[in-house]
Write a protein that holds these residues in place. Structure first.
Motif, PDB file in Angstrom:
ATOM      1  N   GLN A  88       0.798  -1.222   0.000  1.00 59.44           N
ATOM      2  CA  GLN A  88       0.000   0.000   0.000  1.00 59.44           C
ATOM      3  C   GLN A  88       0.834   1.278   0.000  1.00 59.44           C
ATOM      4  OE1 GLN A  88      -2.627  -0.400   3.372  1.00 59.44           O
ATOM      5  NE2 GLN A  88      -4.100  -1.606   2.219  1.00 59.44           N
ATOM      6  N   TRP A 283      -9.733   2.479  -9.774  1.00 57.93           N
ATOM      7  CA  TRP A 283      -9.444   2.264  -8.348  1.00 57.93           C
ATOM      8  C   TRP A 283      -8.833   0.890  -8.146  1.00 57.93           C
ATOM      9  CZ3 TRP A 283     -11.059  -1.639  -5.135  1.00 57.93           C
ATOM     10  CH2 TRP A 283     -10.803  -1.483  -3.778  1.00 57.93           C
ATOM     11  N   ARG A 284      -7.862   0.790  -7.245  1.00 57.98           N
ATOM     12  CA  ARG A 284      -7.273  -0.503  -6.887  1.00 57.98           C
ATOM     13  C   ARG A 284      -6.982  -0.512  -5.392  1.00 57.98           C
ATOM     14  NH1 ARG A 284      -3.573   2.813  -9.268  1.00 57.98           N
ATOM     15  NH2 ARG A 284      -1.466   2.944  -8.387  1.00 57.98           N
ATOM     16  N   PRO A 285      -7.026  -1.679  -4.754  1.00 57.77           N
ATOM     17  CA  PRO A 285      -6.852  -1.742  -3.296  1.00 57.77           C
ATOM     18  C   PRO A 285      -5.419  -1.567  -2.836  1.00 57.77           C
ATOM     19  CG  PRO A 285      -7.164  -3.945  -4.192  1.00 57.77           C
ATOM     20  CD  PRO A 285      -7.399  -2.989  -5.316  1.00 57.77           C
ATOM     21  N   ARG A 286      -4.434  -1.843  -3.696  1.00 52.51           N
ATOM     22  CA  ARG A 286      -3.026  -1.713  -3.320  1.00 52.51           C
ATOM     23  C   ARG A 286      -2.297  -0.929  -4.394  1.00 52.51           C
ATOM     24  NH1 ARG A 286      -2.351  -6.719  -1.728  1.00 52.51           N
ATOM     25  NH2 ARG A 286      -4.406  -7.379  -2.386  1.00 52.51           N
ATOM     26  N   GLU A 293      -7.736  -7.146 -10.176  1.00 58.54           N
ATOM     27  CA  GLU A 293      -8.037  -6.274  -9.040  1.00 58.54           C
ATOM     28  C   GLU A 293      -8.422  -4.885  -9.533  1.00 58.54           C
ATOM     29  OE1 GLU A 293      -5.704  -7.696  -5.054  1.00 58.54           O
ATOM     30  OE2 GLU A 293      -4.725  -6.214  -6.331  1.00 58.54           O
ATOM     31  N   GLY A 294      -9.337  -4.253  -8.811  1.00 56.90           N
ATOM     32  CA  GLY A 294      -9.707  -2.883  -9.111  1.00 56.90           C
ATOM     33  C   GLY A 294     -10.947  -2.776  -9.962  1.00 56.90           C
ATOM     34  N   GLY A 318     -10.511   3.782   0.948  1.00 59.36           N
ATOM     35  CA  GLY A 318      -9.075   3.549   0.885  1.00 59.36           C
ATOM     36  C   GLY A 318      -8.645   3.017  -0.469  1.00 59.36           C
ATOM     37  N   GLY A 319      -7.372   2.687  -0.572  1.00 55.59           N
ATOM     38  CA  GLY A 319      -6.817   2.187  -1.818  1.00 55.59           C
ATOM     39  C   GLY A 319      -6.104   3.283  -2.589  1.00 55.59           C
ATOM     40  N   ASP A 350     -20.904  -2.332  -2.013  1.00 55.40           N
ATOM     41  CA  ASP A 350     -19.496  -2.035  -1.790  1.00 55.40           C
ATOM     42  C   ASP A 350     -18.731  -2.063  -3.113  1.00 55.40           C
ATOM     43  OD1 ASP A 350     -19.153  -4.711  -2.472  1.00 55.40           O
ATOM     44  OD2 ASP A 350     -19.001  -5.370  -0.389  1.00 55.40           O
ATOM     45  N   MET A 351     -17.399  -2.065  -3.021  1.00 52.73           N
ATOM     46  CA  MET A 351     -16.573  -1.991  -4.226  1.00 52.73           C
ATOM     47  C   MET A 351     -16.654  -3.254  -5.074  1.00 52.73           C
ATOM     48  SD  MET A 351     -15.389   1.016  -4.376  1.00 52.73           S
ATOM     49  CE  MET A 351     -14.150   0.877  -5.656  1.00 52.73           C
ATOM     50  N   ASN A 352     -17.274  -4.295  -4.568  1.00 53.09           N
ATOM     51  CA  ASN A 352     -17.413  -5.535  -5.342  1.00 53.09           C
ATOM     52  C   ASN A 352     -18.801  -5.687  -5.963  1.00 53.09           C
ATOM     53  OD1 ASN A 352     -14.765  -6.512  -4.717  1.00 53.09           O
ATOM     54  ND2 ASN A 352     -15.506  -7.062  -2.666  1.00 53.09           N
TER      55      ASN A 352
END
Length: 579
Positions: A88, A283-286, A293-294, A318-319, A350-352
């Protein structure tokens, strides 16, 4: 120190790439030398300034119960993986050791401190604690700038508190804030403490100490009426505007060659505040992008405002975000330059969750009958309204506060100002202790998470800011508290006139009396060169011994910050300097 023996030389001109005054003067005066982008050597004079700042920091940290320690700069990856920050922190220097082991160079030390808490804090009797160290940090900054302002390798004072609960952290926090004001005031750097985003550090809240500066890389918002101040990444403001009394009909209109908000508003004949700006992000989590991902995020803001990426990331939980590509935008049926939420199905969870993640700024609630893209080139809609014509996934504060906006505290008008950040205090709470289960037993024998605080000051940057605030056309003007030496002794004379022997004796006498003296004993140089170097280096007092001064009754004394000169008897010099 004798200038004839000093390492390095002063420069008459600074390199062309040195833009800030501090960068130019520290290079010219032989305080620093570049080794690479964002990497500097501190020459003997420069290192003495760092040590003076170091001492001030240590004194102020000790005064509020700090215990100085020394923590490693090479961190096992496992410590960062345990807190979830290995993937991160975008500026983390990573390297491989023997046995294919992963390590990171110290970007900060929360991981080390929480690991120590995990090992050494057992019960409530072990708390509270405050530890600090002054050590190197390493961050892979993509654009180091401003000499010592933004570096890849730098010196940081890190302090960390460990407390029983949030109330204890809140109770101690003001003492650290005051200690920071003490540090900056002692260094001659008045600061403004503002609310700031916690960023990659995480936690509950943070305060950033800034110095207003026209070439600063930070922007903060301030209200002169009530004193409200916050970094632009966290600043709030009151949205102004009213919903229309009657909703207009949604009409598609042709808008050729209109891809910017200004173009569209001018073509249709409305103010930019009656348009909606659409910006696409991925957007991506890391920090590292991984396949699968994202997702695409569609951000909306009223056309007279701008989006703050940090606020958007916080709204998403976050992310990291980056600008979306045209292909990514087109994948959801939107058209770059002509996009809107009309015809798109927003995600609802949510983001998913399925659908398009549409995040809108609260400003959309303060207006209506907007002009928006039609997702078809070259067309826009007029009369568009949130709720009737399109919906969003979530409404949040993602807009940038700016000059002229209404203060969220008193209703006055705020102003955006450039500044340089010189320190930061964070209430981390249980962000790190929860990640590694760093607990203690309370007085009832129950496990409780340790509460943490983190507090940083960059010594290199602070040194640069001192110079930014304390210089003139001739060079640096060091405050007494951080000057490398207190006296710049200059000898001017010819061989055989006896002045050199008297200058040597004065140098020995002052040094023996505990006065810090930089002695310009160089032969073969005229008074002009020596005085120019003295002004450039900026030592608080210049003492000149020459045949002329001796004839006048002693030595010539001049304060660097003043133009007045006076001749003082040698036997009175020590008393004058002490006073």
């Amino acid at each position: 120190m004798r200038l004839s023996q000093s390492f390095g030389k002063t420069l008459r001109e600074a390199p062309a790439e040195a833009e800030l005054a501090s960068h130019q003067l520290l290079l010219r005066a032989n305080f620093i030398r570049p080794a690479g982008a964002g990497i500097y050597t501190f020459m003997p004079l420069g290192y003495r300034v760092i040590r003076k700042i170091w001492q001030i920091l240590a004194e102020e940290m000790d005064a509020i119960g700090g215990q100085e320690m020394w923590m490693p700069n090479l961190h096992p990856a496992a410590l960062w993986q345990a807190t979830g920050r290995w993937g991160q922190v975008d500026v983390l220097f990573k390297l491989k050791g023997s046995g294919d082991r992963d390590y990171a160079l110290s970007a900060t030390h929360e991981e080390i401190v929480v690991d120590l808490a995990l090992r050494d804090i057992e019960s409530y009797r072990d708390l509270p604690k405050m530890v600090y160290h002054i050590s190197k940090k390493f961050r892979d900054e993509p654009r180091p700038r401003g000499g010592l302002i933004r570096l890849r390798e730098f010196i940081m004072k890190d302090a960390y508190t460990l407390d029983r609960d949030e109330a204890a952290l809140d109770e101690y926090y003001p003492s650290m804030i005051q200690a920071y004001f003490n540090v900056f005031n002692r260094c001659g750097v008045p600061t403004v403490a503002i609310n700031a985003d916690v960023g990659a550090m995480g936690g509950k809240t943070s305060q950033e100490f800034t110095v207003p500066h026209p070439q600063g890389e930070d922007v903060f918002i301030a209200c002169d009426n009530c004193g409200y101040a916050a970094n632009v990444e966290a600043a709030e403001f009151v949205r102004e505007g009213d919903k229309p009394a009657q909703l207009a009909e949604l009409v598609k209109v042709q808008t050729p060659n209109c891809k910017t908000i200004a173009d569209v508003a001018a073509f249709v004949g409305v103010p930019t505040s009656q348009t909606i700006k659409a910006v696409f992000y991925w957007w991506r989590p890391r920090y590292e992008e991984k396949p699968g991902e994202g997702r695409l995020v569609f951000a909306l803001v009223r056309g007279d405002l701008n989006i703050v990426d940090t606020k958007l990331v916080n709204a998403l939980g976050g992310g990291f975000v980056r600008a979306a590509t045209e292909a990514e935008i087109q994948s959801i049926g939107a058209v770059p330059g002509y996009a809107s939420g009309i015809g798109l199905t927003p995600a609802t969870g949510d983001m998913n969750s399925p659908g398009v993640m549409i995040v809108a700024d609260e400003s959309l609630e303060y207006g209506g009958n907007y002009v928006v893209g039609a997702n078809e080139e070259p067309y826009h809609y007029t009369g568009a309204n949130v709720g009737r014509d399109f919906t969003v996934s979530r409404m949040a504060d993602i807009a940038e506060a700016g000059t002229g906006h209404k203060c969220p505290v008193c209703g006055g008008r705020i102003e955006a100002k450039k500044a340089i950040e010189v320190g930061h205090c964070f209430k981390l709470g249980t962000r790190y202790s929860a990640a590694v289960d760093a607990t203690y037993l309370d007085d009832n024998g129950q496990k409780q998470l340790v509460y943490m605080g983190s507090y940083g000051i960059g010594l290199d940057r602070l040194m640069a800011v001192v110079v930014e605030l304390h210089h003139d056309d001739d060079g640096i003007v060091w405050p007494d508290s951080v000057a490398p030496y207190q006296v710049h002794l200059v000898h001017i004379g010819k061989a055989g006139d006896g002045t050199k022997e008297q200058a040597e004796a004065l140098y020995a006498e002052l040094t023996a009396a505990g006065v810090e003296v930089l002695y310009d004993d160089r032969d073969g140089l005229g008074a002009g060169v020596k005085f120019t170097d003295a002004d450039l280096m900026g030592i608080p007092w210049r003492v000149t011994l020459s045949a002329r001064s001796l004839k006048g009754g002693g030595v010539e004394v001049k304060r660097r910050s003043e133009s007045e000169r006076q001749v003082v008897a040698v036997e009175e010099l020590k008393a004058l300097l002490k006073s």
